[in-house]
Design a protein around this motif. Sequence first.
Motif, PDB file in Angstrom:
ATOM      1  N   PRO A   1      22.674  50.290   3.738  1.00 44.51           N
ATOM      2  CA  PRO A   1      21.536  50.508   4.638  1.00 44.51           C
ATOM      3  C   PRO A   1      21.404  49.385   5.664  1.00 44.51           C
ATOM      4  O   PRO A   1      21.794  48.244   5.411  1.00 44.51           O
ATOM      5  N   ILE A   2      20.862  49.729   6.828  1.00 44.78           N
ATOM      6  CA  ILE A   2      20.632  48.760   7.895  1.00 44.78           C
ATOM      7  C   ILE A   2      19.157  48.361   7.888  1.00 44.78           C
ATOM      8  O   ILE A   2      18.275  49.224   7.935  1.00 44.78           O
ATOM      9  N   GLU A   3      18.886  47.057   7.823  1.00 43.30           N
ATOM     10  CA  GLU A   3      17.507  46.584   7.865  1.00 43.30           C
ATOM     11  C   GLU A   3      17.071  46.437   9.322  1.00 43.30           C
ATOM     12  O   GLU A   3      17.780  45.832  10.135  1.00 43.30           O
ATOM     13  N   VAL A   4      15.917  47.000   9.642  1.00 38.12           N
ATOM     14  CA  VAL A   4      15.361  46.927  10.990  1.00 38.12           C
ATOM     15  C   VAL A   4      14.022  46.200  10.915  1.00 38.12           C
ATOM     16  O   VAL A   4      13.138  46.582  10.142  1.00 38.12           O
ATOM     17  N   GLN A   5      13.889  45.134  11.707  1.00 41.80           N
ATOM     18  CA  GLN A   5      12.641  44.378  11.761  1.00 41.80           C
ATOM     19  C   GLN A   5      11.692  44.994  12.787  1.00 41.80           C
ATOM     20  O   GLN A   5      12.095  45.792  13.638  1.00 41.80           O
TER      21      GLN A   5
ATOM     22  N   ILE B   1      24.052  46.001  17.844  1.00 44.26           N
ATOM     23  CA  ILE B   1      24.810  46.434  16.674  1.00 44.26           C
ATOM     24  C   ILE B   1      24.870  47.956  16.702  1.00 44.26           C
ATOM     25  O   ILE B   1      23.834  48.628  16.690  1.00 44.26           O
ATOM     26  N   ILE B   2      26.076  48.501  16.778  1.00 50.06           N
ATOM     27  CA  ILE B   2      26.235  49.950  16.774  1.00 50.06           C
ATOM     28  C   ILE B   2      25.868  50.490  15.392  1.00 50.06           C
ATOM     29  O   ILE B   2      26.453  50.109  14.376  1.00 50.06           O
ATOM     30  N   MET B   3      24.893  51.362  15.354  1.00 51.24           N
ATOM     31  CA  MET B   3      24.478  51.993  14.099  1.00 51.24           C
ATOM     32  C   MET B   3      25.243  53.292  13.863  1.00 51.24           C
ATOM     33  O   MET B   3      25.640  53.600  12.738  1.00 51.24           O
ATOM     34  N   LEU B   4      25.433  54.068  14.915  1.00 50.76           N
ATOM     35  CA  LEU B   4      26.136  55.348  14.822  1.00 50.76           C
ATOM     36  C   LEU B   4      26.735  55.671  16.176  1.00 50.76           C
ATOM     37  O   LEU B   4      26.064  55.535  17.197  1.00 50.76           O
ATOM     38  N   ARG B   5      27.985  56.090  16.191  1.00 54.23           N
ATOM     39  CA  ARG B   5      28.622  56.524  17.433  1.00 54.23           C
ATOM     40  C   ARG B   5      29.400  57.808  17.167  1.00 54.23           C
ATOM     41  O   ARG B   5      30.276  57.842  16.297  1.00 54.23           O
ATOM     42  N   ILE B   6      29.083  58.837  17.927  1.00 53.81           N
ATOM     43  CA  ILE B   6      29.813  60.102  17.848  1.00 53.81           C
ATOM     44  C   ILE B   6      30.477  60.309  19.198  1.00 53.81           C
ATOM     45  O   ILE B   6      29.849  60.775  20.157  1.00 53.81           O
ATOM     46  N   PRO B   7      31.759  59.974  19.337  1.00 54.06           N
ATOM     47  CA  PRO B   7      32.419  60.037  20.654  1.00 54.06           C
ATOM     48  C   PRO B   7      32.775  61.453  21.094  1.00 54.06           C
ATOM     49  O   PRO B   7      32.948  61.692  22.287  1.00 54.06           O
TER      50      PRO B   7
END
Length: 338
Positions: free
Chosen positions: A284-288, A263-269
Amino acid sequence: GGAVRGEPSREGPAIKLTIASLDRTDLEIGMTEDYTPRSSPDDYRCFVVKWPLDKTIYVTGFENFPGNRALVHHMVTYLIEPGQSEVVDAIDAAHEGPGYPCFGGPSPTGDTPYDGEDLLARLLGQWAPGMGAVRYPDGTGVRIEPGSRAIFQVHYNAQSLKDVGTDRSIVRFQTAKSVERDGLVIPWLNAMWPADPGNMLIPAKEADVSHGWSGTMSDSFTAALYGSADINDSFLVHSFFPHMHKLGRSLTLTQIKPDGTEIIMLRIPRYDFNWQREYILKTPIEVQADDQIRIECTWDNTKEQRARYGLTGALADVVWGEGTQDEMCVSTLYITVP
């Protein structure tokens, strides 16, 4: 400016540029004296400030104000817990003039009577060119205990010490007496890059060089620095502050689930050193605990890229380093824990 025009049929109204600012200031602290850089081309100086409040408080937002934007490459605010305040004060007192020399963090470097005790510093915030105010999500904040110390690490970049000028930078904060979720500002990078810079080699003349690293929270640089006592089985990621230097082309953060799902969280091309900022997630993104986060960076080490930013000196291999002509691949994450 002589650049090639874009596609005329896609031309729209001018984009209004807005830089975020705080709507109120609850506390202002910073350097108490002017400082003149003492080394070229890079000077790293840490300035110690006593946290002025006598009750536990939560920082919910901040805004950095570099005193001399022509000199300041970046500012990082570290938080020192009360138990080490005397250590930091002694380091500061042992050096002439404002602050003390530091490199890569708040620990002193160079000739110093410092006994080598590790400073258990937490990140509180940072500034780089193009960045405005940061306001943490509602109901969250970074806890600060009375008796703490704030350390402002300022990286000055001066190609010459002739008529270099002075700096007196400050930081303004918004605060709250309580929050629903504790926040932490954590760095995400491969610990082997600063430990052995050759692990992040960017050869001269290469226009497309990539390095990356994947790991869970338990084997991250954060765990090595602070331990993971504040981080439970899962956490929420609210924002990112990615950082490279002047050869940077792109940066990507990816969440990798145990089943291989990415899952792409952040991409700065199209990374631009002169326009760095905090990227805040709407959700927000939940991270296990068993999820990995991968950071990957790409650089361009050609004479054309170097000329774009006015980098001086002969074309040469580049590795990880704190200097402006070195490189980095790191992002801080603002996370909250239950």
